[in-house]
Design an enzyme around this catalytic site. Structure first.
Site, mmCIF file in Angstrom:
data_model
loop_
_atom_site.group_PDB
_atom_site.id
_atom_site.type_symbol
_atom_site.label_atom_id
_atom_site.label_comp_id
_atom_site.label_asym_id
_atom_site.label_seq_id
_atom_site.Cartn_x
_atom_site.Cartn_y
_atom_site.Cartn_z
ATOM 1 N N PRO A 13 -4.863 20.089 -3.817
ATOM 2 C CA PRO A 13 -5.369 18.854 -4.166
ATOM 3 C C PRO A 13 -4.629 17.678 -3.717
ATOM 4 C CG PRO A 13 -4.303 19.881 -5.915
ATOM 5 C CD PRO A 13 -4.348 20.904 -4.781
ATOM 6 N N CYS B 207 -6.680 -11.504 9.411
ATOM 7 C CA CYS B 207 -7.538 -12.101 10.249
ATOM 8 C C CYS B 207 -8.640 -11.420 10.836
ATOM 9 C CB CYS B 207 -6.662 -13.283 11.218
ATOM 10 S SG CYS B 207 -7.508 -14.694 12.259
#
Length: 424
Positions: free
Chosen positions: A280, A349
């Site tokens: 997991p 950006c």
């Protein structure tokens, strides 16, 4: 369940106010809960241990790629958790965090000879082989080291599953493992070599799987291949079942429970008498962490659109940009008012630096604190310094105490890692 709850009107991580952490550490910052990590491991451990006849000494090996912070790994190691690793760096992290080498599994499709040599040197539990070429290289490395490591052959069952195409790993066109017929031939070839010791089969079909049906199909295929190999006189004593069980990223999401998952695996493997391994990642770590961020400003357009501009960006949490992933966003101090729709964005950006579009939230303003929930897996571990933004720090909370377990670098520290070419 997690341990991020309001206390006197302020969201806390266990006994620590997130307002306090924001003031002391700054934002953005990842915050992890020891109690949640402990609880999630215990739930899976109990689910597996409820089937002692099906799982002989089952290993739970945390997928280090989900969260490789040393303090997170050490927390799990102290509970008895092993480690699923895919690089020399992850092996080194697991060892430094206190995971014994004999509880470390080494997977991955592109292990270098140097990495294989390192794994042999420290004595990992097993190396999962994903191709004929890799088997040949390991045999050569092992011969040079006079070693004979335990290995498992990773089977590609042609069963792909997961929350996004980019995290589906068991489909026919995926790069992982080999088809069943090739896996059996590879197993027999490995058994003929004195330099490797084939002990089992491995399989991992994807990540964020919410339906047990594809997992059961993959496990049944592993059982079938195991029976065929044993019929050929070959010993198969381990099955690495991989990970991939999903978590609820939103309150109303449905996922299979660890108890149902373990019961299904036990039913499929009943009577096979193998050591099982579970790997997991997000199941243990996702809801044990949040990303804490501050609102820089609210930008309103003439057309009515509202941009909630945060100081966290895609370089801090890339899952929404990369996988179209959903994370709940919650204010640390609830505000009153009817919800309004926000496009939640960061300062990077790129238009891709968008966490959500049209997300309804109570009205927020500059300076407010918010958290992204379910951010403890594939969050900080995938962060970068894109746009020359410092790596996001990490904090571990344990009750009323907390510690910065990865500091935010200063700009001077960032620049000092580079050198200017001598001719400049």
């Amino acid at each position: 369940m997690d341990h991020f709850e309001p206390n006197n009107g302020v969201l806390h991580a266990e006994g620590v106010s997130l307002q306090t952490l924001a003031a002391e550490v700054g934002t953005p910052v990842y915050v992890y809960s020891t109690a949640t990590l402990t609880r999630h491991y215990g739930v899976l451990r109990d689910a597996v241990d409820a089937h002692p006849k099906a799982f002989c000494d089952a290993l739970i090996a945390f997928a280090v790629k989900a969260n490789s912070n040393l303090s997170v790994l050490a927390t799990l190691a102290r509970l008895g958790c092993g480690a699923d690793t895919v690089s020399e760096g992850e092996i080194r992290r697991a060892l430094k965090a206190g995971v014994p080498a004999d509880r470390i599994i080494f997977s991955g499709v592109g292990k270098t000879d140097a990495e294989l040599a390192y794994a042999l040197g420290v004595g990992v539990r097993q190396i999962n082989i994903e191709s004929p070429a890799e088997l040949d290289r390991l045999i050569a490395v092992a011969a040079d080291k006079h070693a004979a490591p335990d290995i498992a052959i990773r089977v590609n069952p042609k069963i792909g599953a997961g929350g996004h195409a980019k995290i589906t790993t068991g489909g026919e066109g995926d790069k992982f493992g080999v088809p069943p017929d090739e896996a059996m031939a590879l197993y027999a070839r490995a058994a003929a070599s004195p330099h490797v010791n084939p002990v089992g089969l491995a399989c991992h079909i994807g990540s964020q799987i919410t339906d047990l049906t594809p997992l059961e199909a993959a496990f049944r295929l592993l059982r079938q291949v195991t029976g065929t190999l044993r019929g050929q006189g070959l010993s198969v004593t381990r099955l690495d079942l991989g990970g991939g069980l999903g978590v609820p990223y939103s309150g109303g999401a449905h996922t299979a429970s660890p108890s149902d998952y373990a019961a299904m695996a036990a039913r499929v493997l009943d009577g096979l008498d193998v050591e099982a391994a579970f790997e997991p990642g997000r199941l243990l770590a996702a809801n044990a962490g949040v990303l804490l961020s501050r609102v820089i400003q609210v930008t309103e357009r003439a057309d009515g659109r509202r941009f909630l501009v945060l100081d966290a960006a895609m370089n801090d949490l890339v899952r929404p940009a990369m996988y179209d992933a959903f994370h709940e966003v919650k204010p640390v101090v609830p505000r009153e008012g009817e919800p309004v729709a926000y496009d939640i964005v960061g300062p990077v950006c790129e238009t891709g630096d968008t966490f959500a579009r049209g997300r309804p939230l109570v009205p927020l303003q500059a300076g407010d604190l918010v958290v992204f929930t379910g951010a403890g897996a594939y969050g900080a571990v995938m962060s970068s310094e894109y746009n020359s933004r410092p790596l996001v720090p990490e904090v571990l909370v344990d009750g009323d105490r907390w510690a910065v377990v990865r500091a935010r670098p200063t700009y001077d520290e960032m620049l000092s890692r580079e050198t200017t070419a001598e001719w400049l």
